[in-house]
Motif scaffolding. Sequence first.
Motif: not given
Length: 207
Positions: A15-17, A32-35, A37-40, A65-66
Amino acid sequence: MGLVTRPARRADDAAADVELVRRLRAGDRGAVDDFYERFRRPAFALARRVVADDVLAEDVLQDVFLAVWKDPGAFDTARGSVASWLLAMVHHKAVDAVRREESHRRRQTRAEDDLRMSEPIASRDVEDEAADRVVSERVRSALQSLPAPQREALTLAYYGGYTQREVAALTGTPLGTVKTRMLAGMRRLKDTLGGAVGSLAVEGGAR
């Protein structure tokens, strides 16, 4: 106590995703930064495995990511989780990067006369790579024909290299359900692909 709360945490993660994507659509730059960090980590691991080069893998991640930042509306909850959507995108762009690199190398090779003696070996390598790409495209096409839950589980396993437990955690789905979906999906793929489905089983893992 941990066994009771863990599935809820997995569902919360999924749900957070989705919430992250909603924030991206709303223009929240912090998302953008949170996304990232989540999937890097899983995204880089997949890209690195496909391209076999750290620098090229980083380039793939930047492109992915862009693209997400520019068009977060491309995500559709009806087609699976955020994780499977992103990793499928990473795989697609990584394969494209490999093809570009291969094309560049072939142009260089043709310009070097001193490689004539190795041409028979090179030809066999190209034929093997071409055959592998054909199998990969057949698998991709067959995956798209599966029901969304089966496709999501097998995409994470095949493209992402995740175990069944990790797939369960990423999608917020009970482990038993993930196993059932993957087994049903594998049976359907076997009917469609025959022997070509063997590589899919190896990549996906059964842990």
